[in-house]
Design a protein around this motif. Structure first.
Motif, mmCIF file in Angstrom:
data_model
loop_
_atom_site.group_PDB
_atom_site.id
_atom_site.type_symbol
_atom_site.label_atom_id
_atom_site.label_comp_id
_atom_site.label_asym_id
_atom_site.label_seq_id
_atom_site.Cartn_x
_atom_site.Cartn_y
_atom_site.Cartn_z
ATOM 1 N N ASP A 80 -0.245 -10.717 1.922
ATOM 2 C CA ASP A 80 1.072 -10.128 2.128
ATOM 3 C C ASP A 80 1.321 -10.346 3.617
ATOM 4 O O ASP A 80 1.084 -9.462 4.439
ATOM 5 C CB ASP A 80 1.030 -8.645 1.750
ATOM 6 N N TYR A 81 1.751 -11.562 3.967
ATOM 7 C CA TYR A 81 1.717 -11.981 5.364
ATOM 8 C C TYR A 81 2.603 -11.149 6.284
ATOM 9 O O TYR A 81 2.190 -10.808 7.388
ATOM 10 C CB TYR A 81 2.051 -13.475 5.536
ATOM 11 N N LEU A 82 3.792 -10.820 5.848
ATOM 12 C CA LEU A 82 4.700 -10.074 6.731
ATOM 13 C C LEU A 82 4.094 -8.730 7.121
ATOM 14 O O LEU A 82 4.141 -8.333 8.281
ATOM 15 C CB LEU A 82 6.063 -9.898 6.078
ATOM 16 N N ASN A 83 3.494 -8.048 6.163
ATOM 17 C CA ASN A 83 2.869 -6.755 6.466
ATOM 18 C C ASN A 83 1.543 -6.929 7.201
ATOM 19 O O ASN A 83 1.191 -6.116 8.053
ATOM 20 C CB ASN A 83 2.690 -5.935 5.186
ATOM 21 N N PHE A 84 0.801 -7.983 6.888
ATOM 22 C CA PHE A 84 -0.430 -8.306 7.613
ATOM 23 C C PHE A 84 -0.108 -8.517 9.092
ATOM 24 O O PHE A 84 -0.734 -7.926 9.970
ATOM 25 C CB PHE A 84 -1.070 -9.564 7.003
ATOM 26 N N ASP A 85 0.896 -9.354 9.350
ATOM 27 C CA ASP A 85 1.268 -9.700 10.718
ATOM 28 C C ASP A 85 1.807 -8.489 11.477
ATOM 29 O O ASP A 85 1.499 -8.291 12.645
ATOM 30 C CB ASP A 85 2.303 -10.826 10.698
ATOM 31 N N ALA A 86 2.602 -7.656 10.792
ATOM 32 C CA ALA A 86 3.213 -6.487 11.432
ATOM 33 C C ALA A 86 2.298 -5.267 11.446
ATOM 34 O O ALA A 86 2.646 -4.239 12.020
ATOM 35 C CB ALA A 86 4.518 -6.140 10.715
ATOM 36 N N ASN A 87 1.126 -5.375 10.782
ATOM 37 C CA ASN A 87 0.189 -4.263 10.703
ATOM 38 C C ASN A 87 0.831 -3.048 10.012
ATOM 39 O O ASN A 87 0.667 -1.913 10.441
ATOM 40 C CB ASN A 87 -0.305 -3.896 12.104
ATOM 41 N N MET A 88 1.572 -3.341 8.930
ATOM 42 C CA MET A 88 2.272 -2.297 8.178
ATOM 43 C C MET A 88 1.735 -2.219 6.749
ATOM 44 O O MET A 88 1.186 -3.191 6.236
ATOM 45 C CB MET A 88 3.772 -2.593 8.120
ATOM 46 N N ALA A 90 1.477 -2.360 2.848
ATOM 47 C CA ALA A 90 2.039 -3.271 1.850
ATOM 48 C C ALA A 90 2.811 -2.488 0.796
ATOM 49 O O ALA A 90 2.503 -1.323 0.530
ATOM 50 C CB ALA A 90 0.920 -4.073 1.200
ATOM 51 N N SER A 91 3.776 -3.151 0.177
ATOM 52 C CA SER A 91 4.513 -2.525 -0.921
ATOM 53 C C SER A 91 4.080 -3.108 -2.268
ATOM 54 O O SER A 91 4.501 -2.624 -3.301
ATOM 55 C CB SER A 91 6.020 -2.721 -0.721
ATOM 56 N N GLU A 92 3.252 -4.151 -2.239
ATOM 57 C CA GLU A 92 2.769 -4.796 -3.464
ATOM 58 C C GLU A 92 1.252 -4.843 -3.484
ATOM 59 O O GLU A 92 0.600 -4.724 -2.453
ATOM 60 C CB GLU A 92 3.292 -6.242 -3.563
ATOM 61 N N TYR A 93 0.729 -5.052 -4.685
ATOM 62 C CA TYR A 93 -0.698 -5.282 -4.873
ATOM 63 C C TYR A 93 -0.924 -6.789 -4.983
ATOM 64 O O TYR A 93 -0.073 -7.505 -5.517
ATOM 65 C CB TYR A 93 -1.182 -4.632 -6.174
ATOM 66 N N VAL A 94 -2.065 -7.253 -4.489
ATOM 67 C CA VAL A 94 -2.485 -8.637 -4.697
ATOM 68 C C VAL A 94 -3.804 -8.547 -5.450
ATOM 69 O O VAL A 94 -4.806 -8.069 -4.913
ATOM 70 C CB VAL A 94 -2.658 -9.397 -3.363
ATOM 71 N N GLN A 95 -3.776 -8.960 -6.719
ATOM 72 C CA GLN A 95 -4.907 -8.753 -7.625
ATOM 73 C C GLN A 95 -5.461 -10.080 -8.131
ATOM 74 O O GLN A 95 -4.700 -11.006 -8.441
ATOM 75 C CB GLN A 95 -4.444 -7.911 -8.810
ATOM 76 N N ALA A 96 -6.786 -10.159 -8.238
ATOM 77 C CA ALA A 96 -7.446 -11.330 -8.821
ATOM 78 C C ALA A 96 -7.225 -11.314 -10.333
ATOM 79 O O ALA A 96 -7.628 -10.368 -11.005
ATOM 80 C CB ALA A 96 -8.933 -11.314 -8.494
ATOM 81 N N VAL A 97 -6.570 -12.346 -10.848
ATOM 82 C CA VAL A 97 -6.332 -12.471 -12.286
ATOM 83 C C VAL A 97 -7.565 -13.061 -12.964
ATOM 84 O O VAL A 97 -7.853 -12.774 -14.119
ATOM 85 C CB VAL A 97 -5.094 -13.364 -12.558
#
Length: 189
Positions: A80-88, A90-97
């Motif tokens: 979630d690059y925008l939040n990673f970069d801004a140190n904020m 996340a609004s979403e989950y990133v899950q291993a399918v």
């Protein structure tokens, strides 16, 4: 490792010392199916490059339904690059399918690379733009097409995912019920 370097080199030039720095800063991890790479409400702490496996971006809507927003597979960055970069948070989950193997950079290592390699920010900007363009191109047709056309578009855009991703995730991504998707699949065979 070579897949990562080849991918990055599409977006800018790096000399041998810069490549060595990137290789030094990255580590390989294994993430089993169902585990989260990043979670809503938490600050994303890493950038990953997928060597094997499939990830999905998902969130919960205001009815509490889980919605799959996007898929990422091999030879692509996942974060979630925008939040990673801004140190904020996340609004979403990133899950291993599926079971996943990936190369990961911590925030500190990513910042070290950014502070050491001249024009790294320009390379990253081009990568982020490409990722956003791919996401928009895959999502845009879903708005105006009927369910069958959406599924056929999905097969065309993500041929490697059709048999690797659960039907429930594909149905959610397409904005239809799993029962509708089953009917559509039966009718086009």
């Amino acid at each position: 490792m070579k897949e990562l370097i080849q991918y990055i080199l599409q977006f800018g030039n790096l000399n041998e010392q810069q490549i060595a720095l990137i290789e030094q800063k990255v580590s390989e991890i294994y993430l089993p199916k169902g585990q989260y790479f990043s979670e809503a409400g938490k600050i994303p702490r890493q950038v990953g490059f997928v060597l094997e496996g499939v990830f999905r971006f998902c969130y919960y809507n205001n009815k509490g339904e889980e919605i799959t927003d996007y898929f990422i597979d091999e030879n692509h960055f996942v974060t979630d690059y925008l939040n990673f970069d801004a140190n904020m948070a996340a609004s979403e989950y990133v899950q291993a399918v599926t079971d996943c193997r990936l190369l990961v950079f911590t925030k500190q290592d990513w910042d070290d690379i950014n502070n050491t390699i001249i024009d790294w920010d320009k390379i990253v900007t081009k990568i982020v733009q490409k990722c956003l363009t791919l996401k928009i191109e895959s999502r845009s047709p879903l708005v105006s097409e009927d369910a069958t056309t959406r599924y056929l578009s999905f097969i065309e855009k993500f041929p490697a995912l059709v048999n690797r991703v659960p039907l429930s995730y594909i149905a959610s991504y397409l904005g239809i019920t799993q029962q509708s998707l089953s009917r559509i699949r039966k009718n086009i065979r």
